[in-house]
Design an enzyme around this catalytic site. Sequence first.
Site, PDB file in Angstrom:
ATOM      1  N   GLU A 148       7.798  -5.502   3.469  1.00 21.25           N
ATOM      2  CA  GLU A 148       7.004  -4.562   4.266  1.00 21.25           C
ATOM      3  C   GLU A 148       6.381  -5.283   5.464  1.00 21.25           C
ATOM      4  O   GLU A 148       5.839  -6.377   5.317  1.00 21.25           O
ATOM      5  CB  GLU A 148       5.902  -3.944   3.387  1.00 21.25           C
ATOM      6  CG  GLU A 148       6.474  -3.066   2.288  1.00 21.25           C
ATOM      7  CD  GLU A 148       5.584  -2.970   1.058  1.00 21.25           C
ATOM      8  OE1 GLU A 148       4.361  -3.128   1.183  1.00 21.25           O
ATOM      9  OE2 GLU A 148       6.129  -2.753  -0.039  1.00 21.25           O
TER      10      GLU A 148
ATOM     11  N   GLU B 210       8.815  -1.435  -3.472  1.00 22.52           N
ATOM     12  CA  GLU B 210       9.028  -2.790  -3.985  1.00 22.52           C
ATOM     13  C   GLU B 210      10.146  -2.857  -5.018  1.00 22.52           C
ATOM     14  O   GLU B 210      10.914  -3.813  -5.054  1.00 22.52           O
ATOM     15  CB  GLU B 210       7.734  -3.357  -4.574  1.00 22.52           C
ATOM     16  CG  GLU B 210       6.694  -3.779  -3.545  1.00 22.52           C
ATOM     17  CD  GLU B 210       5.807  -2.636  -3.089  1.00 22.52           C
ATOM     18  OE1 GLU B 210       6.053  -1.484  -3.522  1.00 22.52           O
ATOM     19  OE2 GLU B 210       4.883  -2.882  -2.287  1.00 22.52           O
TER      20      GLU B 210
ATOM     21  N   ASP C 287      -0.333  -9.190  -6.969  1.00 21.29           N
ATOM     22  CA  ASP C 287      -0.829  -8.071  -7.775  1.00 21.29           C
ATOM     23  C   ASP C 287       0.159  -6.906  -7.775  1.00 21.29           C
ATOM     24  O   ASP C 287       0.266  -6.177  -8.750  1.00 21.29           O
ATOM     25  CB  ASP C 287      -2.152  -7.567  -7.206  1.00 21.29           C
ATOM     26  CG  ASP C 287      -3.067  -8.692  -6.784  1.00 21.29           C
ATOM     27  OD1 ASP C 287      -4.080  -8.897  -7.445  1.00 21.29           O
ATOM     28  OD2 ASP C 287      -2.769  -9.378  -5.771  1.00 21.29           O
ATOM     29  N   PHE C 288       0.836  -6.727  -6.653  1.00 23.40           N
ATOM     30  CA  PHE C 288       1.710  -5.558  -6.510  1.00 23.40           C
ATOM     31  C   PHE C 288       3.036  -5.745  -7.247  1.00 23.40           C
ATOM     32  O   PHE C 288       3.834  -4.804  -7.332  1.00 23.40           O
ATOM     33  CB  PHE C 288       1.981  -5.246  -5.036  1.00 23.40           C
ATOM     34  CG  PHE C 288       0.731  -5.121  -4.198  1.00 23.40           C
ATOM     35  CD1 PHE C 288      -0.506  -4.837  -4.780  1.00 23.40           C
ATOM     36  CD2 PHE C 288       0.775  -5.292  -2.827  1.00 23.40           C
ATOM     37  CE1 PHE C 288      -1.657  -4.732  -4.008  1.00 23.40           C
ATOM     38  CE2 PHE C 288      -0.364  -5.187  -2.044  1.00 23.40           C
ATOM     39  CZ  PHE C 288      -1.583  -4.911  -2.629  1.00 23.40           C
TER      40      PHE C 288
ATOM     41  N   HIS D 115      -6.381  -7.224  -5.867  1.00 21.93           N
ATOM     42  CA  HIS D 115      -5.788  -7.858  -4.700  1.00 21.93           C
ATOM     43  C   HIS D 115      -6.030  -9.358  -4.655  1.00 21.93           C
ATOM     44  O   HIS D 115      -5.736  -9.987  -3.656  1.00 21.93           O
ATOM     45  CB  HIS D 115      -6.352  -7.246  -3.410  1.00 21.93           C
ATOM     46  CG  HIS D 115      -6.021  -5.813  -3.222  1.00 21.93           C
ATOM     47  ND1 HIS D 115      -6.544  -4.828  -4.003  1.00 21.93           N
ATOM     48  CD2 HIS D 115      -5.187  -5.182  -2.344  1.00 21.93           C
ATOM     49  CE1 HIS D 115      -6.077  -3.655  -3.618  1.00 21.93           C
ATOM     50  NE2 HIS D 115      -5.251  -3.841  -2.624  1.00 21.93           N
TER      51      HIS D 115
END
Lengths: 342, 342, 336, 336
Positions: free
Chosen positions: D29, D54, D79-80, D123
């Site tokens: 991204e 993702e 985290d993602f 985050h």
Amino acid sequence: MPSELWSLYALMLKSRLFEEAIAKLWHDGLISGEMHLGTGEEAIIAGVVSQLRKGDAMALDHRGSAALLMRGADPVLILRELLGYPDGLCGGMGGHMHLFSKEYLAASSGIVGAEGPTATGFALSAQFSHPGAIAVAFFGEGAMNQGMLMESLNLASAWNLPVLFVCKDDGWSITTQSERVTGGDLNERARGLGVPAVEVDGCDVSEVWEASHSAIERARSGQGPTFLHARCMHFEGHFLGFQLLRIVRDPFREMPEIAVPLTHSFLRPGGAALRERVAGLKKVLAAVLSTLRDLRRDSANDPVRRARKTLLSDPVRLQELEDQIEQEISHVLASALAEVPS
Amino acid sequence: MPSELWSLYALMLKSRLFEEAIAKLWHDGLISGEMHLGTGEEAIIAGVVSQLRKGDAMALDHRGSAALLMRGADPVLILRELLGYPDGLCGGMGGHMHLFSKEYLAASSGIVGAEGPTATGFALSAQFSHPGAIAVAFFGEGAMNQGMLMESLNLASAWNLPVLFVCKDDGWSITTQSERVTGGDLNERARGLGVPAVEVDGCDVSEVWEASHSAIERARSGQGPTFLHARCMHFEGHFLGFQLLRIVRDPFREMPEIAVPLTHSFLRPGGAALRERVAGLKKVLAAVLSTLRDLRRDSANDPVRRARKTLLSDPVRLQELEDQIEQEISHVLASALAEVPS
Amino acid sequence: MRTLFFTQAIDDALAQAMADDPRIIVFGEDIPLLRRNLLARFGPRRVRGTPISESAFLGAGVAAAMAGLRPVVEIYMVDFLGVCMDALLNHAAKVEAFSGGKWTAPVVVRVPCGGGYGDGGQHEQSLWGWLAHIPGLTVLVPSTPADAGGLMLAALQHDGPVIFLEHKLLSETWLEFLGSGARRTVQYDVPAEGAKGAVLQNWEPVPIGKAVLRRAGDDVTIVSVGVGVHRALEVAQALEMEGISAGVLDLRTVSPLDKTAVREAVAQTERLLVVDEDYEGFGLSGELSAVILEAGISCKYARVCTQTTIPYARHLENQILPNRERIYASVRQLMQ
Amino acid sequence: MRTLFFTQAIDDALAQAMADDPRIIVFGEDIPLLRRNLLARFGPRRVRGTPISESAFLGAGVAAAMAGLRPVVEIYMVDFLGVCMDALLNHAAKVEAFSGGKWTAPVVVRVPCGGGYGDGGQHEQSLWGWLAHIPGLTVLVPSTPADAGGLMLAALQHDGPVIFLEHKLLSETWLEFLGSGARRTVQYDVPAEGAKGAVLQNWEPVPIGKAVLRRAGDDVTIVSVGVGVHRALEVAQALEMEGISAGVLDLRTVSPLDKTAVREAVAQTERLLVVDEDYEGFGLSGELSAVILEAGISCKYARVCTQTTIPYARHLENQILPNRERIYASVRQLMQ
Ligand SMILES: Cc1ncc(C[n+]2csc(CCOP(=O)(O)OP(=O)(O)O)c2C)c(N)n1
Ligand SMILES: Cc1ncc(C[n+]2csc(CCOP(=O)(O)OP(=O)(O)O)c2C)c(N)n1
Ligand SMILES: [Mg+2]
Ligand SMILES: [Mg+2]
């Protein structure tokens, strides 16, 4: 009758007999856990796979054996993999849900929907290094509710990747009728993700061949992905030993084990009002009954028999072909079982 | 002019001034990390949130402060949360991306797309325990490419849940123009997931109110989810201190730091052919230029000013209202900053 | 006292809880058929089927729990949590912290795990140590029908997210569904004590976070969960003949760990063997050694875990999973 | 020798590799803007932006690697990974095993991690120990510009999946992007040695799996990665005044662990302090204690890790992350 029909029939028959051999091994206990066959979806696989060439890639689901066989992988290696032998296709490490062939750029996954990202990645590599090559993803209609597959349709569209997304819609996700948990229409969904959709009769190998031919041409020439929606039927239900089919096929043996606790629970004090309970019971019965109803053995739904009907016009050639394939598969089975490594 | 306009304007103005206060605290360094404001999307939030009542739930994204404020949460508690005080809304544990209010059934997430599952779960609870109550999900157009959000649209459709999916489409996902990475049309996508879609001008609070009114009524009466697609503009870009806007606003300070290494890299031996490099450079410049072009301060795109224009027909009442709200917010700010805990 | 199979016990305890608490609902893929007995008793509002959309329905379970329901969300296998970890990692586990302790998500995630029946490396993982790494998640791994039912009841009363892991090798239902398919031609190495056992007439919660000493022993303490407990017990019995006294501690809860029980047992024997079907590195076996070292206990230590991706071929699978031979050899080595 | 910032060094090494190896492509991204320097040099075919999908693009990266490319997939924050773990857990990590060793997925996943700038618990996670639990993944956590660039080069040459973690507190770029937004009104506790440093004119790979002793010490060995290394070094320096000699071992690679280096260092000092910004339980700190116990080394042990969800408020965050005070207190305690 397209000229391809003979070779498509040969592919399908070979696959059918091959998978029947697998079923036998499974029933004999030589294969341990789950076993998902592709019997019933041969027209879809053959119609698409017969058009692949060197450099093309495939992302396969839990029913990948047929595609790999039709693509040209050594059937003895596949069987020896399913038997868990060290000289199997993947050294006995993968099994039927994880068949990998680097040679044919074919990767399987037992994770529903993972074919989407995988085909997209293969297509990215093709776009980058081998223009003209494509990637195919095979998956069921149930997988269309898995986020990563939807994301992949969009990504393939955004990057204009050469992917053919093939949805083999048998209407079922294990014991769930997919339409009951699926909103909207899958073709509209694909279009809403930027991918043109084509509807096709998945039991008609010629139709599949034609439709995928155009889609593959589109992809090869840099015009991006296509979504191919093809209905079919899985004769063995979700997997071998599938409970719903066992009930239907052998109700006297299977029903008591299910019916007794069910009735017991239905009558147990504490819980919902009668109306709710009846609604619950109806849902259970509906699942069994719709399995009964869908007449998996109706030859109109059998792609192999359907193709055969047309070819009956030349019975001699047909007989010859069938004999040859039968022989071939029995050789395969014999070799696969020979020299069991210690 | 709908009778609601006065109260909607009041909500929007309050939110605008509140967020401007937040911006000040941020610029002063009293707030540490990222800060995403909702300035520019007030019409969407106000149009929807003004119709919520006890038992209704909200799933908020990284711009949740405005919705929470408009829903009735104590603005002092919100500010004290952003300041990280122990008596903030969440004891200083959440911060602006993780504002939670059990009282108002409002949950935020900094994970793009997570509003989908959350709203769906809230709606499930409503359907089960509080018929007539609904859940709202607020998210951006970029989130529409996140699998779990698409899955949630389908799940809400399959279970016929009372959800209003509100897509605040500002065209941007941080520095990416969303349409360049998004295939198809978002409304068609929602319909392909079984959710009816409604298009609305997100800068026109009355229009948002009308459209969401019908959708909310549908949901309350058990007719299932709706997808509301509303375009808007974020005046501060993605977050406060947003690089692309800094470049536009203060090119002399910002450009050198960016342009020097960029040029250097462009000219460096090794790498792509000139044509490819130019294409790359163009992409970078395009991002900056489209930020320049989209004229975020055009009052036609400012929902607060747009509503105000209509209300100017009663300047006295308007003045009174504005004075009152300004006073209110400055009180809020003062209280939030008072008695800094040691 | 009654005798129930493992999964039967869980369903039975769940049914008892559902009869008592109308907030409990159950959903997941194929649940109408898999939990047909609950469906026929509690109706289709409380027992629901889902699309193959784990991220959406697990996330929905978390939020529904926040809004007042007590959802039991079923995921087909723990391996598939990969597609929906966000709901656990960033939401279920963090609501309580983010809200300053004011809000929780009492969702129970019921999920089969474990291998030993030939389904391959994407379908036989354990992952309990992996899940336990995340602060805010409670992770339960029962090894008997009695514990399974009792821990399910405790999970349903717990005020936060609980992962309830149901080992497939202990579950007659899953083994038939995913393994034999009603064949008589295959057999699995099922621990009898784990697959079937006596349970109370009316379920009582088994406390979360309490280990149980399945067998006392003076020379070495074997700590395990799930199927590993039974493998360890068998080996302990065999070792008795050789004059080695091995104790077996069944953790039952992986997170929060019963550190006291671990410390007490190991302090006595001064030898710790961890038998863990989950992956070896950065997991339960390491954490147990840290617990011991932090307490200043000195002990000899070894572990028998799964070190690699689980192979498909049954004989390779048997070698890679913690088996009796490896456990036996490790104990012998610790005794040297 | 040149002096570069941390992220600059990574990008510089990456650019060098891209110039040498046309199979390397970069996507994620906002990559066109975030890696604009690479875009202007290598063009839009090799440097691409993605939708916020993702699962799709990470999974695509895995498959593209199998098909012969060398993708660097960027995820915004570790985290993602929750939304796309399946691509790592069940695909990247398992291709080699499933294919019987015949096929691999040499994908590099570049992903910022870590806290210390007030972005909150969704985050600022570290998760390296969590990722390292999965057999088949290589996990790198550099702590200096030189290591960051060298390890990136090594990752790009490695024949399997590599997670390359880029600590945000060391990265001038990420700290500005996600933290200060060019404000002068905020400050972060950035370790100077980590944020900026001397690097070779031409990058050489730093070997994967090799720890480096940043500071020798006789009394206690502090083992850490990333920012923790610098915190430990500072404390070690302060302790010197008090006559305590603390060594600091920078693992650099979390998986595979450099067990030899850990054993050697700890065998000498007989005291091990793990400083780990990742969560305490079931992670790196536990694994290190197992390494020691397995080797039969007896030592005093303590750990300073992140025990809970990371709070938003800066002062709470500072308390919860491994800070100098906690490290200092732990060493003092180990010395008693
Ligand atoms: C992510 C994930 N969820 C659930 C499963 C369990 N599962 C395996 S096959 C299947 C049904 C798939 O249905 P469909 O996609 O229609 O394919 P079909 O089996 O009908 O060919 C499910 C739910 C899985 N393997 N992966
Ligand atoms: C799963 C996930 N991926 C990436 C991010 C980083 N991120 C935060 S906001 C954002 C853009 C979101 O765009 P959009 O949904 O349009 O919302 P907007 O910011 O425009 O309101 C991204 C990519 C994230 N927070 N979560
Ligand atoms: Mg299907
Ligand atoms: Mg946007």
